[in-house]
Scaffold this motif. Structure first.
Motif, PDB file in Angstrom:
ATOM      1  N   ILE A 136      46.258  45.167  39.546  1.00  0.00           N
ATOM      2  CA  ILE A 136      46.093  43.780  40.261  1.00  0.00           C
ATOM      3  C   ILE A 136      46.063  43.850  41.821  1.00  0.00           C
ATOM      4  N   LYS A 137      44.732  43.866  42.002  1.00  0.00           N
ATOM      5  CA  LYS A 137      44.494  43.813  43.611  1.00  0.00           C
ATOM      6  C   LYS A 137      44.518  42.366  44.261  1.00  0.00           C
ATOM      7  N   MET A 182      48.146  33.806  48.487  1.00  0.00           N
ATOM      8  CA  MET A 182      47.409  35.062  47.683  1.00  0.00           C
ATOM      9  C   MET A 182      46.172  34.762  47.163  1.00  0.00           C
ATOM     10  N   THR A 183      45.179  35.544  47.392  1.00  0.00           N
ATOM     11  CA  THR A 183      43.828  35.273  47.101  1.00  0.00           C
ATOM     12  C   THR A 183      43.450  36.514  46.338  1.00  0.00           C
ATOM     13  N   LEU A 184      42.435  36.106  45.330  1.00  0.00           N
ATOM     14  CA  LEU A 184      41.765  37.149  44.550  1.00  0.00           C
ATOM     15  C   LEU A 184      40.260  37.397  44.848  1.00  0.00           C
ATOM     16  N   HIS A 185      39.930  36.591  45.977  1.00  0.00           N
ATOM     17  CA  HIS A 185      38.559  36.430  46.396  1.00  0.00           C
ATOM     18  C   HIS A 185      38.306  37.732  46.635  1.00  0.00           C
ATOM     19  N   PRO A 186      36.995  38.324  46.236  1.00  0.00           N
ATOM     20  CA  PRO A 186      36.488  39.483  46.460  1.00  0.00           C
ATOM     21  C   PRO A 186      36.133  40.077  47.827  1.00  0.00           C
ATOM     22  N   LYS A 187      35.725  38.865  48.715  1.00  0.00           N
ATOM     23  CA  LYS A 187      35.559  39.311  50.222  1.00  0.00           C
ATOM     24  C   LYS A 187      36.027  38.132  51.041  1.00  0.00           C
ATOM     25  N   PRO A 188      37.588  38.164  51.403  1.00  0.00           N
ATOM     26  CA  PRO A 188      37.943  37.166  51.946  1.00  0.00           C
ATOM     27  C   PRO A 188      37.590  37.002  53.585  1.00  0.00           C
ATOM     28  N   PHE A 189      37.544  38.434  54.152  1.00  0.00           N
ATOM     29  CA  PHE A 189      36.866  38.502  55.383  1.00  0.00           C
ATOM     30  C   PHE A 189      35.739  39.410  55.515  1.00  0.00           C
ATOM     31  N   ALA A 190      34.872  38.640  56.103  1.00  0.00           N
ATOM     32  CA  ALA A 190      33.574  39.410  56.448  1.00  0.00           C
ATOM     33  C   ALA A 190      33.508  40.884  56.745  1.00  0.00           C
ATOM     34  N   MET A 191      34.441  41.173  57.819  1.00  0.00           N
ATOM     35  CA  MET A 191      34.490  42.594  58.220  1.00  0.00           C
ATOM     36  C   MET A 191      35.505  43.432  57.874  1.00  0.00           C
ATOM     37  N   ALA A 192      35.850  43.371  56.681  1.00  0.00           N
ATOM     38  CA  ALA A 192      37.068  43.977  56.125  1.00  0.00           C
ATOM     39  C   ALA A 192      36.478  44.335  54.483  1.00  0.00           C
ATOM     40  N   CYS A 193      37.060  45.523  53.995  1.00  0.00           N
ATOM     41  CA  CYS A 193      36.767  45.851  52.530  1.00  0.00           C
ATOM     42  C   CYS A 193      37.349  44.717  51.724  1.00  0.00           C
ATOM     43  N   GLY A 194      36.861  44.409  50.650  1.00  0.00           N
ATOM     44  CA  GLY A 194      37.154  43.439  49.823  1.00  0.00           C
ATOM     45  C   GLY A 194      38.128  43.796  48.700  1.00  0.00           C
ATOM     46  N   THR A 195      38.300  43.138  47.686  1.00  0.00           N
ATOM     47  CA  THR A 195      39.360  43.518  46.423  1.00  0.00           C
ATOM     48  C   THR A 195      38.637  43.228  45.422  1.00  0.00           C
ATOM     49  N   ALA A 196      38.970  44.181  44.520  1.00  0.00           N
ATOM     50  CA  ALA A 196      38.137  44.099  43.167  1.00  0.00           C
ATOM     51  C   ALA A 196      39.401  43.682  41.949  1.00  0.00           C
ATOM     52  N   SER A 197      39.103  44.030  40.696  1.00  0.00           N
ATOM     53  CA  SER A 197      40.323  44.144  39.742  1.00  0.00           C
ATOM     54  C   SER A 197      39.815  45.180  38.543  1.00  0.00           C
ATOM     55  N   HIS A 198      40.168  46.355  39.194  1.00  0.00           N
ATOM     56  CA  HIS A 198      39.938  47.641  38.145  1.00  0.00           C
ATOM     57  C   HIS A 198      40.536  47.555  36.917  1.00  0.00           C
ATOM     58  N   GLU A 256      38.161  54.074  33.962  1.00  0.00           N
ATOM     59  CA  GLU A 256      38.229  53.135  34.806  1.00  0.00           C
ATOM     60  C   GLU A 256      36.890  52.600  35.198  1.00  0.00           C
ATOM     61  N   ILE A 257      36.899  51.326  34.938  1.00  0.00           N
ATOM     62  CA  ILE A 257      35.842  50.226  35.260  1.00  0.00           C
ATOM     63  C   ILE A 257      36.134  49.570  36.605  1.00  0.00           C
ATOM     64  N   LYS A 258      35.029  50.043  37.475  1.00  0.00           N
ATOM     65  CA  LYS A 258      35.482  49.557  38.838  1.00  0.00           C
ATOM     66  C   LYS A 258      34.605  48.317  39.427  1.00  0.00           C
ATOM     67  N   CYS A 259      33.531  47.844  38.449  1.00  0.00           N
ATOM     68  CA  CYS A 259      32.816  46.914  38.897  1.00  0.00           C
ATOM     69  C   CYS A 259      33.301  45.456  38.409  1.00  0.00           C
ATOM     70  N   MET A 260      34.441  45.411  38.730  1.00  0.00           N
ATOM     71  CA  MET A 260      34.973  43.699  38.156  1.00  0.00           C
ATOM     72  C   MET A 260      35.854  43.327  39.355  1.00  0.00           C
ATOM     73  N   ASP A 261      35.775  42.004  39.493  1.00  0.00           N
ATOM     74  CA  ASP A 261      36.833  41.519  40.569  1.00  0.00           C
ATOM     75  C   ASP A 261      37.680  40.512  40.021  1.00  0.00           C
ATOM     76  N   GLY A 262      38.838  40.074  40.891  1.00  0.00           N
ATOM     77  CA  GLY A 262      39.625  39.079  40.499  1.00  0.00           C
ATOM     78  C   GLY A 262      39.075  37.688  40.134  1.00  0.00           C
ATOM     79  N   ILE A 263      38.038  37.333  40.291  1.00  0.00           N
ATOM     80  CA  ILE A 263      37.565  35.925  40.245  1.00  0.00           C
ATOM     81  C   ILE A 263      36.849  35.842  38.689  1.00  0.00           C
ATOM     82  N   ALA A 264      36.619  37.002  37.927  1.00  0.00           N
ATOM     83  CA  ALA A 264      36.139  37.270  36.680  1.00  0.00           C
ATOM     84  C   ALA A 264      36.813  36.542  35.767  1.00  0.00           C
ATOM     85  N   ASN A 265      36.260  35.937  34.609  1.00  0.00           N
ATOM     86  CA  ASN A 265      37.212  35.687  33.553  1.00  0.00           C
ATOM     87  C   ASN A 265      37.495  36.985  32.896  1.00  0.00           C
ATOM     88  N   ALA A 266      38.695  37.300  32.791  1.00  0.00           N
ATOM     89  CA  ALA A 266      39.134  38.582  32.221  1.00  0.00           C
ATOM     90  C   ALA A 266      38.677  38.850  30.831  1.00  0.00           C
TER      91      ALA A 266
END
Length: 311
Positions: free
Chosen positions: A52-53, A143-159, A234-244
């Motif tokens: 839960i990233k 709290m946000t699950l947005h995959p790229k909340p800040f343009a100049m920082a690494c984003g977050t996923a939902s592995h 581990e599936i790494k190509c999924m982020d938090g705004i996907a419908n799980a």
């Protein structure tokens, strides 16, 4: 809602239904139930675990949300736990989840093991996110699950961690075709796992985002599919705004199709740090879509191909 010793489980009946009691055609949870039932007919059951990233933000002087002063953005670093958000949000969330019977295996401060039956795991994921969001909001954070909340920082996923259960689980003759099926249909799967235009803002090579090539690895952050041990991948190509529910339904369906059709093994593992020419020499030339439109086009092409093969 019913409660289990392992976590939150909504039960088989908790799906959207028509007035006559029949399932709604596009209920996401029903789609996952059907996918798991179809896989079970092949002798396949699964255990899932989710990372839960998330990103915590505070309000700035002008009322806008901004990053925390100390984000602990490093592998295995503990300094983020020094921030008051650690006690006001994270620790309270962990305690609340434990009270509900949801076990948190680790709080891991990375750039932010599978252990629960598949359907229950997705139910628990959504419940845990809601608890986390509620505690953040009630204490003045966001709290946000947005995959790229800040343009100049690494984003977050939902592995997602997947293990094939039972005696068959660690048989390469079973799990290799399963994951080969996922790789074969990965470009189309991205329409569900990377379901927003924002998802593709995060995905780039060299940013710990799973890379852009359709390939697998082991200790490799630049591959969308990572083998951990046996059937545990581990599936790494999924982020938090996907419908799980939908995303996992599609993943399971693609993998089960690989088993049913005896998909011919996995492509060779692609180590980290290889050039494009070196990858091409191994036959790794296909990239995941770079836009949502590209993923949807791949999905349509994939469906058309499957329909043609079925006729």
């Amino acid at each position: 809602m019913t409660w289990t010793e392992k976590g939150v489980c909504l039960g088989e009946g908790r799906v959207f239904k028509e007035k006559d009691g029949s399932p709604v055609a596009f209920c996401a949870r029903t789609a996952l139930i059907k996918a798991l039932d179809a896989a079970k007919k092949l002798g396949l059951t699964f255990t899932l675990g989710f990372e839960i990233k998330f990103v915590l933000m505070k309000r700035g002087e002008k009322g806008e949300f901004e990053p925390l002063d100390n984000d602990g953005h490093a592998w295995s670093a503990g300094r983020a736990m020094d921030h008051e958000a650690a006690t006001t949000v994270v620790e309270k969330t962990v305690l609340a989840l434990e009270d509900a019977g949801v076990y948190v295996g680790m709080v891991h401060l990375e750039s932010a093991r599978a252990g629960t039956p598949a359907l229950e795991a997705v139910d628990t994921l959504l419940y845990a996110r809601n608890v986390l969001s509620s505690h953040a909001t009630s204490t003045g954070y966001r709290m946000t699950l947005h995959p790229k909340p800040f343009a100049m920082a690494c984003g977050t996923a939902s592995h997602v961690h997947i293990s094939v259960d039972g005696d068959k689980g660690n048989d390469p003759a079973i799990y290799e075709p399963f994951y080969a099926g996922i790789l074969k249909h990965l470009r189309a799967i991205c329409a569900f796992t990377y379901s927003s235009d924002a998802s593709y803002e995060r995905v780039a090579d060299g940013t710990w985002a799973g890379g852009t090539y359709v390939a697998w690895g082991t200790q490799n952050r630049e591959r969308p599919l990572r083998k951990i041990a046996g059937s545990h991948w581990e599936i790494k190509c999924m982020d938090g705004i996907a419908n799980a529910y939908l995303a996992l339904a599609v993943v399971v369906t693609a993998g089960a199709r690989g088993v049913r059709e005896g998909e011919a093994g996995l492509r060779r593992e692609v180590p980290a740090g290889m050039t494009e020419d070196e990858q091409a020499a191994l036959g790794i030339r296909t990239r995941i879509p770079r836009t949502l439109g590209g993923a949807l086009e791949a999905l349509c092409t994939n469906i058309s191909r499957i329909l043609c093969q079925s006729t």
